[in-house]
Design an enzyme around this catalytic site. Structure first.
Site, mmCIF file in Angstrom:
data_model
loop_
_atom_site.group_PDB
_atom_site.id
_atom_site.type_symbol
_atom_site.label_atom_id
_atom_site.label_comp_id
_atom_site.label_asym_id
_atom_site.label_seq_id
_atom_site.Cartn_x
_atom_site.Cartn_y
_atom_site.Cartn_z
ATOM 1 N N GLY A 1 0.713 -1.286 -0.099
ATOM 2 C CA GLY A 1 0.116 -0.134 -0.040
ATOM 3 C C GLY A 1 0.941 1.380 -0.023
ATOM 4 O O GLY A 1 2.037 1.015 0.278
ATOM 5 N N GLN B 1 2.927 9.718 1.481
ATOM 6 C CA GLN B 1 4.426 9.097 1.335
ATOM 7 C C GLN B 1 5.072 9.507 0.168
ATOM 8 O O GLN B 1 6.171 9.325 -0.088
ATOM 9 C CB GLN B 1 4.196 7.717 1.369
ATOM 10 C CG GLN B 1 3.540 7.248 2.668
ATOM 11 C CD GLN B 1 3.462 5.543 2.749
ATOM 12 O OE1 GLN B 1 2.453 4.999 2.144
ATOM 13 N NE2 GLN B 1 4.532 4.948 3.132
ATOM 14 N N CYS C 1 6.291 -0.627 6.598
ATOM 15 C CA CYS C 1 5.786 0.798 5.910
ATOM 16 C C CYS C 1 6.906 1.237 5.259
ATOM 17 O O CYS C 1 8.169 0.908 5.507
ATOM 18 C CB CYS C 1 5.470 1.743 7.036
ATOM 19 S SG CYS C 1 5.062 3.206 6.192
ATOM 20 N N LEU C 2 6.877 1.321 3.843
ATOM 21 C CA LEU C 2 7.705 1.693 2.868
ATOM 22 C C LEU C 2 8.341 2.987 3.401
ATOM 23 O O LEU C 2 9.612 3.385 2.697
ATOM 24 C CB LEU C 2 7.137 2.202 1.428
ATOM 25 C CG LEU C 2 6.492 0.749 0.786
ATOM 26 C CD1 LEU C 2 6.005 1.278 -0.447
ATOM 27 C CD2 LEU C 2 7.472 -0.195 0.635
ATOM 28 N N HIS D 1 -3.938 0.780 7.534
ATOM 29 C CA HIS D 1 -2.677 1.406 7.854
ATOM 30 C C HIS D 1 -2.554 2.602 6.778
ATOM 31 O O HIS D 1 -1.906 3.711 6.988
ATOM 32 C CB HIS D 1 -1.545 0.250 7.130
ATOM 33 C CG HIS D 1 -0.283 0.771 7.184
ATOM 34 N ND1 HIS D 1 0.718 0.274 8.144
ATOM 35 C CD2 HIS D 1 0.361 1.574 6.352
ATOM 36 C CE1 HIS D 1 1.980 0.923 7.917
ATOM 37 N NE2 HIS D 1 1.852 1.678 6.703
ATOM 38 N N GLU D 2 -3.010 2.509 5.308
ATOM 39 C CA GLU D 2 -2.927 3.589 4.499
ATOM 40 C C GLU D 2 -3.843 4.780 4.941
ATOM 41 O O GLU D 2 -3.394 5.898 4.861
ATOM 42 C CB GLU D 2 -3.234 3.055 3.277
ATOM 43 C CG GLU D 2 -2.341 1.966 2.798
ATOM 44 C CD GLU D 2 -0.967 2.166 2.844
ATOM 45 O OE1 GLU D 2 -0.305 3.552 2.574
ATOM 46 O OE2 GLU D 2 -0.259 1.372 3.177
ATOM 47 N N HIS E 1 -2.289 6.859 7.320
ATOM 48 C CA HIS E 1 -1.136 7.902 6.833
ATOM 49 C C HIS E 1 -1.970 9.381 6.533
ATOM 50 O O HIS E 1 -1.433 10.294 6.518
ATOM 51 C CB HIS E 1 -0.579 7.343 5.600
ATOM 52 C CG HIS E 1 0.454 6.534 5.772
ATOM 53 N ND1 HIS E 1 1.883 6.853 6.342
ATOM 54 C CD2 HIS E 1 0.818 5.208 5.367
ATOM 55 C CE1 HIS E 1 2.636 5.947 6.499
ATOM 56 N NE2 HIS E 1 1.820 4.741 5.663
#
Ligand code: ZN
Length: 143
Positions: free
Chosen positions: A46, A51, A90-91, A132-133, A136
């Site tokens: 995701g 991000q 997480c990226l 999670h997304e 953000h």
């Protein structure tokens, strides 16, 4: 399409609240296409617009099943039930993993890239990725 730079933890952008999308135009389509390519390149599940440095309520989720990339604009979790704990990464936080408590099932309301309203049920890992997304977009990281 282009691969965008993924903002890393420590950058203030990740802690800010994103703004709703109001214009469903070409720029939004381009952002979504770039996010998809960036997600694929990074091998993630995701990606949220903050991000890649854009404070807009846009996320892409791809948990590697037959549904592929799911685009959610202005997502809102309208129903949540059950619970689960699982490891998340997480990226924007490379190398970090943590156990996170999430609902097991939920319903997310959002819009597609043309502004059409959609409502999607999500459960298990897909529910985790949506939470999670969406977090953000409110400046919340799992760490
Ligand atoms: Zn993340």
């Amino acid at each position: 399409m282009a691969i965008r730079n993924v903002v890393q933890v420590g950058d203030e952008t990740l802690r800010k609240k994103s703004f709703p999308v109001e214009k469903f135009d070409e720029a939004l389509g381009l952002l979504l296409d770039d996010m998809k390519e960036t997600l694929r390149e990074a091998n993630g599940v995701g990606l949220a617009a903050p991000q890649v440095g854009i404070l807009r309520r846009v996320v892409i989720v791809n948990i590697g099943d037959e549904d592929g990339d799911i685009e959610l604009i202005n997502p809102e979790i309208v129903e949540a039930s059950g619970e689960q704990d699982g490891p998340e990464g997480c990226l924007s936080c490379p190398g970090e993993w943590g156990m996170v408590h999430r609902p097991q099932k939920l319903v997310v309301k959002a819009q597609d890239r043309h502004g059409k309203e959609i409502e999607l049920p999500a459960e298990d890992y897909f529910a985790v990725a949506v939470c999670h997304e969406t977090d953000h977009l409110d400046g919340i990281l799992f760490i």
